[in-house]
Structure formats: C-alpha cells, structure tokens
Write an enzyme that holds these catalytic residues in place. Structure first.
Site, PDB file in Angstrom:
ATOM      1  N   LYS A 290     -53.545 -78.365 -40.205  1.00 25.67           N
ATOM      2  CA  LYS A 290     -52.863 -77.729 -39.418  1.00 25.67           C
ATOM      3  C   LYS A 290     -52.261 -76.108 -39.459  1.00 25.67           C
ATOM      4  CE  LYS A 290     -52.567 -81.778 -38.669  1.00 25.67           C
ATOM      5  NZ  LYS A 290     -51.314 -82.893 -39.023  1.00 25.67           N
TER       6      LYS A 290
ATOM      7  N   ARG B 257     -58.119 -91.118 -55.703  1.00 27.68           N
ATOM      8  CA  ARG B 257     -56.435 -91.981 -56.029  1.00 27.68           C
ATOM      9  C   ARG B 257     -57.040 -93.157 -55.848  1.00 27.68           C
ATOM     10  NH1 ARG B 257     -53.582 -87.285 -53.030  1.00 27.68           N
ATOM     11  NH2 ARG B 257     -55.793 -87.252 -52.156  1.00 27.68           N
TER      12      ARG B 257
ATOM     13  N   SER C  96     -51.247 -82.200 -52.872  1.00 30.83           N
ATOM     14  CA  SER C  96     -51.207 -80.837 -52.146  1.00 30.83           C
ATOM     15  C   SER C  96     -50.411 -81.446 -50.961  1.00 30.83           C
ATOM     16  CB  SER C  96     -52.398 -79.957 -51.797  1.00 30.83           C
ATOM     17  OG  SER C  96     -53.481 -79.975 -52.683  1.00 30.83           O
TER      18      SER C  96
ATOM     19  N   HIS D 257     -57.398 -81.987 -58.980  1.00 32.90           N
ATOM     20  CA  HIS D 257     -58.170 -81.358 -58.226  1.00 32.90           C
ATOM     21  C   HIS D 257     -59.223 -80.640 -59.454  1.00 32.90           C
ATOM     22  CE1 HIS D 257     -56.344 -79.918 -54.066  1.00 32.90           C
ATOM     23  NE2 HIS D 257     -56.988 -81.473 -54.532  1.00 32.90           N
TER      24      HIS D 257
HETATM   25  P1  ADP Z   1     -58.821 -83.177 -48.035  1.00 30.49           P
HETATM   26  O1  ADP Z   1     -58.039 -82.659 -46.933  1.00 30.49           O
HETATM   27  O2  ADP Z   1     -60.465 -82.996 -47.576  1.00 30.49           O
HETATM   28  O3  ADP Z   1     -58.172 -84.193 -48.428  1.00 30.49           O
HETATM   29  P2  ADP Z   1     -57.784 -82.323 -50.722  1.00 30.49           P
HETATM   30  O4  ADP Z   1     -57.345 -80.637 -50.942  1.00 30.49           O
HETATM   31  O5  ADP Z   1     -56.853 -82.494 -50.840  1.00 30.49           O
HETATM   32  O6  ADP Z   1     -58.898 -82.160 -49.590  1.00 30.49           O
HETATM   33  O7  ADP Z   1     -58.759 -83.066 -51.909  1.00 30.49           O
HETATM   34  C1  ADP Z   1     -59.787 -82.867 -51.649  1.00 30.49           C
HETATM   35  C2  ADP Z   1     -60.574 -84.153 -52.852  1.00 30.49           C
HETATM   36  O8  ADP Z   1     -59.876 -84.116 -53.990  1.00 30.49           O
HETATM   37  C3  ADP Z   1     -60.881 -84.568 -52.296  1.00 30.49           C
HETATM   38  O9  ADP Z   1     -61.526 -86.120 -52.687  1.00 30.49           O
HETATM   39  C4  ADP Z   1     -59.244 -85.617 -53.092  1.00 30.49           C
HETATM   40  O10 ADP Z   1     -59.501 -87.187 -52.891  1.00 30.49           O
HETATM   41  C5  ADP Z   1     -59.420 -85.145 -54.082  1.00 30.49           C
HETATM   42  N1  ADP Z   1     -57.860 -85.176 -55.182  1.00 30.49           N
HETATM   43  C6  ADP Z   1     -56.936 -84.403 -53.833  1.00 30.49           C
HETATM   44  N2  ADP Z   1     -56.034 -84.814 -55.106  1.00 30.49           N
HETATM   45  C7  ADP Z   1     -56.382 -85.258 -56.274  1.00 30.49           C
HETATM   46  C8  ADP Z   1     -55.821 -85.695 -57.553  1.00 30.49           C
HETATM   47  N3  ADP Z   1     -54.558 -85.878 -57.797  1.00 30.49           N
HETATM   48  N4  ADP Z   1     -56.368 -86.441 -59.125  1.00 30.49           N
HETATM   49  C9  ADP Z   1     -58.268 -86.606 -58.484  1.00 30.49           C
HETATM   50  N5  ADP Z   1     -58.551 -86.351 -57.173  1.00 30.49           N
HETATM   51  C10 ADP Z   1     -57.411 -85.978 -56.546  1.00 30.49           C
END
Ligand code: ADP
Length: 166
Positions: A42, A98, A136, A18
């Site tokens: 959830k 990704r 995450s 992120h």
């Molecule tokens: P969501 O529930 O919307 O998927 P996330 O917090 O998992 O929320 O991810 C938010 C954004 O960050 C999404 O666009 C996701 O693809 C991107 N993202 C998550 N992990 C990575 C990563 N390791 N590298 C690049 N982008 C990421």
C-alpha cells in the site's frame, strides 16, 4: 528446452535474502526474470523505478563478481502473475521460502496458480540460514527507527535509505 523463470516480489527494498535467491536461482535457469510487482503493497518506501534500479545495480555487481551463471534481467508487471509468466514464455515461477512464516501463503498461491496453468511449475528455494529472518518490511521498520540495517541489505540500499532522510 530453454528454462525461463520469473522471480516475482515487491522488493521494497531488495535484501540480502532476495539476492541469495537470485544468485542460486540463476544457476538453475537459462533466463531469470526478476519481476517487481506493481500492484502489491500500500505505501511503498521506494518507487518501482527505484526498486528496479537497486536490483539492477546489485545484479550487475554479482555478475562482475562471477556469482551469476545464467542471464538475469529485471522487469515489472501488473495484474496476474500467471498471465505475466505466460506472456514471458516462462516455464517456472521461483519463490524463496523462509521457515514457517511463508508456507501458508505460498502453498495457497502455488495451488491456485497451478490450477490456472498446469505447465508453469512453482519452484521454491529455502532461504539460506543467515537470511532466514530477513524481511523487507522489518528492514523498513528498523531503518525508520534509525537502527542498523547493514547486515540485512546491500550497501546501495543502506545509502538509498540514508539519502531519503525522513
Ligand atoms: P512478496 O510481496 O511477494 O512477498 P517480497 O519482496 O517480500 O515480495 O518477497 C519476494 C520473494 O522473495 C518471496 O518468494 C519471498 O518469500 C522471498 N524472500 C523474501 N525474503 C527472503 C529471504 N530473507 N530469504 C529468502 N527468500 C526471501
């Protein structure tokens, strides 16, 4: 035109993936709003306020290190992303992508958001090579099993997880 982008997500918790998107996204925009979604997930590990605090702390330290170019703020939203983007006068939604796993979902969401508002473009940044596999959800699982998560998330998150205990 002022380029205002929303970078939405759960950020539960914020990972190095992120942070990389925030850093690179900031150089493409005048104002990047990192938006923590209230309705996703959830059983979250961190509350919305905790997630915001962790994000703000990391953004501040990236700013101090000169890694952030535009203005970056953190906020939260409920309801439809496209409504929140309109309210924020955003002209862009920023997402990280990704390899393979994200495509299907992002493709669908982008198409539906675009039909709801043609003027807001969704822009994707490819995850950096070293962050491709970071998610995450996996970080939470590894932490739960007492694994080492220090190469996936910033130190503040390692500390926050450690101080929660079990
Ligand atoms: P969501 O529930 O919307 O998927 P996330 O917090 O998992 O929320 O991810 C938010 C954004 O960050 C999404 O666009 C996701 O693809 C991107 N993202 C998550 N992990 C990575 C990563 N390791 N590298 C690049 N982008 C990421």
């Amino acid at each position: 035109m002022t380029r205002i982008a929303i970078y939405p997500g759960s950020f539960d918790p914020v990972t190095n993936g992120h942070l990389d998107i925030i850093q690179r996204g900031s150089s493409l925009t005048d104002h990047l709003i990192v938006a923590v979604a209230r309705n996703a997930g959830k059983s979250p590990m961190f509350s919305i306020d905790e997630r915001i605090a962790l994000l703000e702390n990391e953004i501040k330290s990236m700013e101090k290190d000169g890694l952030i170019s535009g203005k970056v703020t953190v906020n939260t939203f409920t309801g439809l992303l496209i409504d929140y983007a309109e309210k924020s006068n955003a002209n862009m939604i920023l997402r990280g992508l990704r390899a393979v796993t994200d495509f299907e979902y992002e493709f669908q969401m982008t198409g539906m958001n675009r039909r709801m508002n043609r003027d807001i473009e969704t822009v994707f940044l490819m995850a950096s090579e070293r962050n491709q596999f970071i998610a995450s959800s996996m970080v939470k699982e590894i932490a739960d099993l007492d694994g080492d998560i220090s190469s996936f998330v910033p130190n503040s998150v390692v500390e926050a997880i450690r101080s929660r205990g079990k």
